[in-house]
Design an enzyme around this catalytic site. Sequence first.
Site, PDB file in Angstrom:
ATOM      1  N   GLN A  18       0.797  -1.220   0.000  1.00 57.72           N
ATOM      2  CA  GLN A  18       0.000   0.000   0.000  1.00 57.72           C
ATOM      3  C   GLN A  18       0.834   1.276   0.000  1.00 57.72           C
ATOM      4  O   GLN A  18       0.314   2.354  -0.354  1.00 57.72           O
ATOM      5  CB  GLN A  18      -0.939  -0.010   1.206  1.00 57.72           C
ATOM      6  CG  GLN A  18      -1.966  -1.117   1.142  1.00 57.72           C
ATOM      7  CD  GLN A  18      -2.932  -1.064   2.302  1.00 57.72           C
ATOM      8  OE1 GLN A  18      -2.704  -1.708   3.325  1.00 57.72           O
ATOM      9  NE2 GLN A  18      -4.004  -0.321   2.178  1.00 57.72           N
ATOM     10  N   ARG A  75       3.845  -0.089  13.074  1.00 53.56           N
ATOM     11  CA  ARG A  75       3.498  -1.403  12.537  1.00 53.56           C
ATOM     12  C   ARG A  75       3.567  -1.339  11.025  1.00 53.56           C
ATOM     13  O   ARG A  75       2.781  -0.632  10.402  1.00 53.56           O
ATOM     14  CB  ARG A  75       2.104  -1.828  12.988  1.00 53.56           C
ATOM     15  CG  ARG A  75       1.656  -3.137  12.354  1.00 53.56           C
ATOM     16  CD  ARG A  75       0.195  -3.477  12.607  1.00 53.56           C
ATOM     17  NE  ARG A  75      -0.190  -4.670  11.863  1.00 53.56           N
ATOM     18  CZ  ARG A  75      -1.282  -4.764  11.108  1.00 53.56           C
ATOM     19  NH1 ARG A  75      -2.126  -3.743  11.030  1.00 53.56           N
ATOM     20  NH2 ARG A  75      -1.540  -5.881  10.435  1.00 53.56           N
ATOM     21  N   HIS A 119       0.888  -9.206   4.637  1.00 52.58           N
ATOM     22  CA  HIS A 119      -0.236  -8.282   4.473  1.00 52.58           C
ATOM     23  C   HIS A 119      -0.639  -8.320   3.005  1.00 52.58           C
ATOM     24  O   HIS A 119      -0.660  -7.312   2.306  1.00 52.58           O
ATOM     25  CB  HIS A 119       0.145  -6.873   4.920  1.00 52.58           C
ATOM     26  CG  HIS A 119      -1.022  -5.999   5.253  1.00 52.58           C
ATOM     27  ND1 HIS A 119      -1.214  -5.385   6.481  1.00 52.58           N
ATOM     28  CD2 HIS A 119      -2.073  -5.607   4.483  1.00 52.58           C
ATOM     29  CE1 HIS A 119      -2.325  -4.669   6.448  1.00 52.58           C
ATOM     30  NE2 HIS A 119      -2.870  -4.797   5.264  1.00 52.58           N
ATOM     31  N   ASN A 163      -1.972 -10.612   8.489  1.00 53.61           N
ATOM     32  CA  ASN A 163      -2.965  -9.546   8.628  1.00 53.61           C
ATOM     33  C   ASN A 163      -4.285 -10.029   8.024  1.00 53.61           C
ATOM     34  O   ASN A 163      -4.347 -10.337   6.838  1.00 53.61           O
ATOM     35  CB  ASN A 163      -2.527  -8.271   7.897  1.00 53.61           C
ATOM     36  CG  ASN A 163      -3.577  -7.180   8.048  1.00 53.61           C
ATOM     37  OD1 ASN A 163      -3.698  -6.582   9.104  1.00 53.61           O
ATOM     38  ND2 ASN A 163      -4.373  -6.963   7.018  1.00 53.61           N
ATOM     39  N   GLU A 164      -5.318 -10.075   8.852  1.00 53.13           N
ATOM     40  CA  GLU A 164      -6.691 -10.283   8.394  1.00 53.13           C
ATOM     41  C   GLU A 164      -6.850 -11.490   7.444  1.00 53.13           C
ATOM     42  O   GLU A 164      -7.215 -11.337   6.264  1.00 53.13           O
ATOM     43  CB  GLU A 164      -7.208  -9.013   7.717  1.00 53.13           C
ATOM     44  CG  GLU A 164      -7.191  -7.813   8.614  1.00 53.13           C
ATOM     45  CD  GLU A 164      -7.730  -6.549   7.949  1.00 53.13           C
ATOM     46  OE1 GLU A 164      -8.067  -6.582   6.754  1.00 53.13           O
ATOM     47  OE2 GLU A 164      -7.810  -5.527   8.640  1.00 53.13           O
ATOM     48  N   ASN A 291      -8.128  -5.619  14.271  1.00 57.34           N
ATOM     49  CA  ASN A 291      -8.405  -4.479  13.389  1.00 57.34           C
ATOM     50  C   ASN A 291      -9.904  -4.233  13.460  1.00 57.34           C
ATOM     51  O   ASN A 291     -10.698  -5.127  13.147  1.00 57.34           O
ATOM     52  CB  ASN A 291      -7.978  -4.785  11.946  1.00 57.34           C
ATOM     53  CG  ASN A 291      -6.472  -4.889  11.812  1.00 57.34           C
ATOM     54  OD1 ASN A 291      -5.742  -4.643  12.772  1.00 57.34           O
ATOM     55  ND2 ASN A 291      -6.007  -5.234  10.628  1.00 57.34           N
ATOM     56  N   TYR A 293     -13.148  -1.529  12.547  1.00 56.47           N
ATOM     57  CA  TYR A 293     -13.608  -0.368  11.782  1.00 56.47           C
ATOM     58  C   TYR A 293     -15.071  -0.038  12.006  1.00 56.47           C
ATOM     59  O   TYR A 293     -15.475   1.120  11.979  1.00 56.47           O
ATOM     60  CB  TYR A 293     -13.336  -0.591  10.287  1.00 56.47           C
ATOM     61  CG  TYR A 293     -11.867  -0.516   9.967  1.00 56.47           C
ATOM     62  CD1 TYR A 293     -11.058  -1.652   9.983  1.00 56.47           C
ATOM     63  CD2 TYR A 293     -11.270   0.716   9.708  1.00 56.47           C
ATOM     64  CE1 TYR A 293      -9.701  -1.575   9.718  1.00 56.47           C
ATOM     65  CE2 TYR A 293      -9.917   0.811   9.449  1.00 56.47           C
ATOM     66  CZ  TYR A 293      -9.129  -0.342   9.461  1.00 56.47           C
ATOM     67  OH  TYR A 293      -7.789  -0.258   9.215  1.00 56.47           O
ATOM     68  N   GLU A 362      -5.259  -1.952  14.035  1.00 60.65           N
ATOM     69  CA  GLU A 362      -5.738  -1.001  13.033  1.00 60.65           C
ATOM     70  C   GLU A 362      -7.084  -0.429  13.472  1.00 60.65           C
ATOM     71  O   GLU A 362      -7.931  -1.170  13.990  1.00 60.65           O
ATOM     72  CB  GLU A 362      -5.961  -1.645  11.653  1.00 60.65           C
ATOM     73  CG  GLU A 362      -4.727  -1.919  10.862  1.00 60.65           C
ATOM     74  CD  GLU A 362      -5.053  -2.513   9.501  1.00 60.65           C
ATOM     75  OE1 GLU A 362      -6.141  -2.210   8.953  1.00 60.65           O
ATOM     76  OE2 GLU A 362      -4.253  -3.327   9.008  1.00 60.65           O
ATOM     77  N   TRP A 409      -4.838   3.442  11.880  1.00 64.35           N
ATOM     78  CA  TRP A 409      -4.723   3.196  10.441  1.00 64.35           C
ATOM     79  C   TRP A 409      -5.225   4.423   9.717  1.00 64.35           C
ATOM     80  O   TRP A 409      -6.411   4.759   9.818  1.00 64.35           O
ATOM     81  CB  TRP A 409      -5.558   1.978   9.991  1.00 64.35           C
ATOM     82  CG  TRP A 409      -5.326   1.718   8.531  1.00 64.35           C
ATOM     83  CD1 TRP A 409      -6.038   2.226   7.470  1.00 64.35           C
ATOM     84  CD2 TRP A 409      -4.244   0.957   7.947  1.00 64.35           C
ATOM     85  NE1 TRP A 409      -5.477   1.809   6.293  1.00 64.35           N
ATOM     86  CE2 TRP A 409      -4.376   1.042   6.541  1.00 64.35           C
ATOM     87  CE3 TRP A 409      -3.197   0.205   8.470  1.00 64.35           C
ATOM     88  CZ2 TRP A 409      -3.490   0.412   5.669  1.00 64.35           C
ATOM     89  CZ3 TRP A 409      -2.308  -0.413   7.614  1.00 64.35           C
ATOM     90  CH2 TRP A 409      -2.470  -0.324   6.236  1.00 64.35           C
ATOM     91  N   GLU A 416      -5.629   1.913  -1.318  1.00 73.42           N
ATOM     92  CA  GLU A 416      -6.691   1.217  -0.573  1.00 73.42           C
ATOM     93  C   GLU A 416      -7.281   0.095  -1.410  1.00 73.42           C
ATOM     94  O   GLU A 416      -8.475   0.051  -1.723  1.00 73.42           O
ATOM     95  CB  GLU A 416      -7.756   2.209  -0.136  1.00 73.42           C
ATOM     96  CG  GLU A 416      -8.953   1.607   0.617  1.00 73.42           C
ATOM     97  CD  GLU A 416      -8.558   0.756   1.814  1.00 73.42           C
ATOM     98  OE1 GLU A 416      -7.501   1.025   2.419  1.00 73.42           O
ATOM     99  OE2 GLU A 416      -9.300  -0.178   2.150  1.00 73.42           O
ATOM    100  N   TRP A 417      -6.406  -0.850  -1.817  1.00 72.91           N
ATOM    101  CA  TRP A 417      -6.805  -2.086  -2.498  1.00 72.91           C
ATOM    102  C   TRP A 417      -7.710  -1.834  -3.700  1.00 72.91           C
ATOM    103  O   TRP A 417      -7.343  -1.003  -4.577  1.00 72.91           O
ATOM    104  CB  TRP A 417      -7.376  -3.058  -1.469  1.00 72.91           C
ATOM    105  CG  TRP A 417      -6.421  -3.248  -0.331  1.00 72.91           C
ATOM    106  CD1 TRP A 417      -6.600  -2.862   0.974  1.00 72.91           C
ATOM    107  CD2 TRP A 417      -5.102  -3.803  -0.363  1.00 72.91           C
ATOM    108  NE1 TRP A 417      -5.492  -3.162   1.734  1.00 72.91           N
ATOM    109  CE2 TRP A 417      -4.551  -3.734   0.930  1.00 72.91           C
ATOM    110  CE3 TRP A 417      -4.305  -4.362  -1.378  1.00 72.91           C
ATOM    111  CZ2 TRP A 417      -3.275  -4.192   1.249  1.00 72.91           C
ATOM    112  CZ3 TRP A 417      -3.028  -4.815  -1.073  1.00 72.91           C
ATOM    113  CH2 TRP A 417      -2.527  -4.756   0.220  1.00 72.91           C
TER     114      TRP A 417
HETATM  115  O1  LIG Z   1      -9.675  -0.775   4.737  1.00 75.83           O
HETATM  116  C1  LIG Z   1      -8.761  -0.148   5.568  1.00 75.83           C
HETATM  117  C2  LIG Z   1      -7.697  -1.150   5.984  1.00 75.83           C
HETATM  118  N1  LIG Z   1      -8.318  -2.318   6.575  1.00 75.83           N
HETATM  119  N2  LIG Z   1      -7.431  -3.319   7.016  1.00 75.83           N
HETATM  120  C3  LIG Z   1      -6.395  -3.720   6.059  1.00 75.83           C
HETATM  121  C4  LIG Z   1      -5.735  -2.519   5.412  1.00 75.83           C
HETATM  122  O2  LIG Z   1      -4.809  -2.956   4.429  1.00 75.83           O
HETATM  123  C5  LIG Z   1      -6.797  -1.597   4.828  1.00 75.83           C
HETATM  124  O3  LIG Z   1      -6.206  -0.494   4.170  1.00 75.83           O
END
Ligand SMILES: OC[C@H]1NNC[C@@H](O)[C@@H]1O
Length: 455
Positions: A18, A75, A119, A163-164, A291, A293, A362, A409, A416-417
């Site tokens: 990213q 991080r 990640h 990560n996730e 994480n 949100y 995050e 974060w 942003e993916w």
């Molecule tokens: O969508 C926001 C974030 N969510 N967790 C993983 C990160 O890579 C994202 O940018």
Amino acid sequence: MTTFPADFVWGTATASYQIEGAVAEDGRRPSTWDTFARTPGKVWNGDTGDVACDHYHRFAEDVAIMADLGVDAYRFSVAWPRVVPEGTGAVNQAGLDFYRRVAETCLEHGVQPYVTLYHWDLPQPLEDAGGWLSRSTAEAFAEYARITHEALGDVIGSWITLNEPWCSALLGYAAGVHAPGQQLGTRSLEAAHHLLLGHGLAVQAMRADGGEAPLGITLNLHAVRAASDSEADLEAARRYDGLGNRLFLDPLLRGAYPEDVLADTGTTEWFAERSDDLATIAEPIDFIGINYYSAHTVAAPEDGRFSDPSLPTPTPGSERVVTVDTGAEKTQMGWEIHPDGLVDVLAQVHALAPGLPLYVTENGSAWPDEVGPDGRVEDEDRRRYLEAHLEACREAVARGLPLKGYFCWSLLDNFEWAFGYDRRFGIVRVDYETQQRTVKRSGEFYRDFVARERG
Ligand SMILES: OC[C@H]1NNC[C@@H](O)[C@@H]1O
């Protein structure tokens, strides 16, 4: 008012694909995200991580900004394709040297480096050989983890394996909106299993390598609420919590997969054939990263049918759970703002593993920032979101939950993916034309909040 413990860790977070750019520099080879971003229609505006925030060349400036913000820890993620470019085999010393430079620069500024080993930037050759659908990828991950831990163990303060994994498995192999863009329905749970197995094997490999740094994993947990106390809506919440949270929490912390989720998705037999892996997956860890949100209010589908095999690309068990708009304020991502949900997920994990240290690895929000005539970014929305969630962390501490740190974060606006550069999460603005960094109002707020809480 409850104060945070003196050793509470205040940090910021980023991820390699990213922010780094330099995707073909110093031996780095393509990842699945390089491939996915180049696939027409997958990423907004055709954006890629080719340049991103040019953190590969500007990391020293970014670390200095963190030091000015007064954070304790940074991080960041190590790009597997920089360290073991083909995924297995030859090690790229230039890749390890880059992360050593980042970590040493952090330490010179009094900032502790926290590393995430994966990640989402999987070396493409591993995807070509089956990706996370293949058990061999779990084994390759453990070897990459061992190599990196052995090379950098003297400068890294804490290690996060994945990560996730929910995103890697469900968005990558069922919804298809993340790399590698597969839509394989319930086979995505096989990817989840191999990710968790890779985590366990990596923990074992890093433990065997020695060292005192804590080892953990980061999960994106969803606070889930039923729209009503009707049986149908409670069933919707059970399914959503099962696939979103317990599919990962249970094997990691209880050493068993949630039977209801496997039954919902028709995968009971597949997992039963691999029950011997659970001891590895449940290898004791030193902390869980969470994480957070948003919170999700869910209801049953109109016709009450939760699964529909006729759907072409079913996301297992959840494609027919209805997410209800509660009218709460939303961020630019469309995610409802529920700071209390952060306390809920922390409590959920604590109930499963009392005493296991928890970190918010995050938390943040995307908003359409405006740059004022003076060049400042008065991002009051992001500041408000941040303040509300920091106060939720205070509430968690007041309730005696073992919350040990918070990572915002993100440090920088970044890729942003699937949304590319259209969504900005940074407390520091990045002008992608000039690569100029500008600390936003939210960054100043975070700096002042940390200074005040540290006393
Ligand atoms: O969508 C926001 C974030 N969510 N967790 C993983 C990160 O890579 C994202 O940018």
